[in-house]
Design a protein around this motif. Structure first.
Motif, PDB file in Angstrom:
ATOM      1  N   TYR A   5       0.852  -1.186   0.000  1.00 41.85           N
ATOM      2  CA  TYR A   5       0.000   0.000   0.000  1.00 41.85           C
ATOM      3  C   TYR A   5       0.888   1.236   0.000  1.00 41.85           C
ATOM      4  CZ  TYR A   5      -3.149   3.512   2.189  1.00 41.85           C
ATOM      5  OH  TYR A   5      -3.873   4.650   2.500  1.00 41.85           O
ATOM      6  N   CYS A 311       0.546  -0.286  -4.682  1.00 42.96           N
ATOM      7  CA  CYS A 311      -0.702   0.364  -5.109  1.00 42.96           C
ATOM      8  C   CYS A 311      -0.885   1.702  -4.401  1.00 42.96           C
ATOM      9  CB  CYS A 311      -1.890  -0.545  -4.817  1.00 42.96           C
ATOM     10  SG  CYS A 311      -1.796  -2.156  -5.638  1.00 42.96           S
ATOM     11  N   ILE A 313      -3.221   3.951  -3.694  1.00 41.53           N
ATOM     12  CA  ILE A 313      -4.679   3.909  -3.736  1.00 41.53           C
ATOM     13  C   ILE A 313      -5.266   5.313  -3.753  1.00 41.53           C
ATOM     14  CG2 ILE A 313      -6.730   3.266  -2.407  1.00 41.53           C
ATOM     15  CD1 ILE A 313      -5.293   0.722  -1.609  1.00 41.53           C
ATOM     16  N   ASP A 315      -8.736   7.403  -3.455  1.00 39.04           N
ATOM     17  CA  ASP A 315     -10.123   7.333  -3.015  1.00 39.04           C
ATOM     18  C   ASP A 315     -10.733   8.731  -3.003  1.00 39.04           C
ATOM     19  OD1 ASP A 315      -9.019   8.535  -0.764  1.00 39.04           O
ATOM     20  OD2 ASP A 315     -10.187   7.317   0.642  1.00 39.04           O
ATOM     21  N   VAL A 333     -10.400   3.834   1.191  1.00 34.58           N
ATOM     22  CA  VAL A 333      -9.144   3.092   1.195  1.00 34.58           C
ATOM     23  C   VAL A 333      -9.328   1.699   1.778  1.00 34.58           C
ATOM     24  CG1 VAL A 333      -6.825   2.976   2.202  1.00 34.58           C
ATOM     25  CG2 VAL A 333      -7.642   5.114   1.217  1.00 34.58           C
ATOM     26  N   GLN A 336     -10.994  -0.600  -0.647  1.00 34.52           N
ATOM     27  CA  GLN A 336     -10.107  -0.977  -1.747  1.00 34.52           C
ATOM     28  C   GLN A 336      -9.033  -1.960  -1.288  1.00 34.52           C
ATOM     29  OE1 GLN A 336      -8.949   1.884  -4.741  1.00 34.52           O
ATOM     30  NE2 GLN A 336     -10.280   3.453  -3.855  1.00 34.52           N
TER      31      GLN A 336
END
Length: 349
Positions: A5, A311, A313, A315, A333, A336
């Motif tokens: 992440y 990733c 992420i 959002d 988040v 996901q």
């Protein structure tokens, strides 16, 4: 294939900590954050997060050696490693060229790769031995020592690279791997891995043991169009830092993106988003339903030899913080992260 992440620490800190705890519970390999003035301080955030987690690893991806002195990066990594019980790692680079410009630095005058190589040598020496003596072009140390000692026998230190080929080869030869940011096509990853492998083999190393990471703009959710629109809101901001060679390897004509870059450089993010076509956004992100994300990773990224998906992420909260756009229906988040765990990770063993 490992999954990590990439956090932009621009949320309220309690929200960032909550997301990190979810990633830890789900078994993500690491949580990384950019070590940049633009964002909240990752070192303090990860020091707190270390006490609230048990498995996930932490570190900067990337830490800029032009702005943060390498001995201080080593000191911070060693301290974070002790706090986390041996879960620290780091990624070094010369720095975000846009950020350097705001410090009045022209990256073309900094000799970025030579500087990074020297910085890596200093960081490695301090982490491994606790002392460094070195007389370089950019950094000089005469018996500099630190009592900050890591728990791990060897703290992994990778290089961040985008342009190549020499940066990829240096990562293969000198570092524990390479995090290649903002690429999305088989051509781009074949190019990167070919040069990482060449550097590793020249150094007598097995390239398959290296951490070869794909740092990507990422958004997923049950509704494909909504996830892709979230990614589109961020693509131009990231793509503005991509070298022309890298854009071409990702199937984008630099001239096509120039109006977007100009708008963002002028501070008109709304115009930059408007000018980012859905086609360009789709090329420069991993976004859509989990099945669509699996297909892109499987077809464009994994076959080259990438063994680590990182990733970044995107959002609703991040889009709003960066652009002022409020996109209803974008998965948060935590959602996901769970979708990645439940529906994407299993496709890659």
């Amino acid at each position: 294939m490992r999954f990590s992440y990439a956090l932009l620490p621009d949320y309220p800190l309690d929200e960032s900590l909550a997301a990190i705890r979810v990633a830890d519970e789900l078994g993500f390999h690491a949580c990384y954050a950019a070590d940049e003035t633009w964002h909240k301080d990752l070192w303090q955030l990860f020091a707190v997060a270390a006490g609230q987690t048990s498995r996930i690893r932490f570190g900067p991806s990337v830490s800029p050696v032009t702005l943060r002195e390498p001995s201080l990066i080593a000191q911070s990594l060693a301290t974070l490693d002790e706090l986390s019980g041996g879960r620290a790692e780091g990624v070094l680079s010369s720095g975000n060229f846009g950020l350097l410009a705001q410090y009045g630095m022209d990256w073309r005058r900094t000799r970025p790769l030579s500087r990074v190589k020297e910085a890596l040598h200093a960081v490695r020496a301090l982490l491994d031995d606790g002392v460094v003596t070195f007389d370089g072009e950019f950094y000089t140390y005469d018996g500099l020592f630190t009592f900050a000692r890591p728990v791990q026998r060897r703290v992994p230190v990778m290089l961040g690279a985008m342009r190549g080929p020499k940066s990829f080869e240096a990562a293969g030869a000198l570092a524990d791997g390479c995090h290649h940011a903002l690429s999305y096509t088989r051509e781009a990853y074949d190019y990167a891995v070919r040069h990482i492998r060449a550097g590793a083999e020249r150094a007598g190393k097995d390239w398959r043991t290296l951490d070869i990471g794909a740092w990507v703009v990422f958004a997923t959710g049950p509704d494909s169009a909504t996830a892709k629109e979230a990614a589109r809101s961020m693509v131009g901001i990231y793509a503005s830092s991509m070298p022309a060679e890298q854009l071409r390897r990702n199937g984008v004509d630099p001239a096509e993106l120039q109006p977007v870059i100009d708008a963002i450089a002028a501070g008109d993010l709304a115009r930059g988003i408007e000018l980012t076509s859905p086609e360009v956004a789709d090329r420069l992100s991993v976004s859509g339903t989990p099945a669509e994300c699996v297909a892109k990773i499987r077809e464009e990224i994994a076959p080259a030899g990438v063994n680590h998906m990182i990733c970044a992420i995107t959002d609703r909260g991040l889009v709003k913080a960066f652009t002022g756009r409020d996109l209803d229906g974008v998965a948060d988040v935590a959602t996901q992260l769970r979708l990645v765990h439940d529906e994407i990770m299993p496709a890659f063993g």
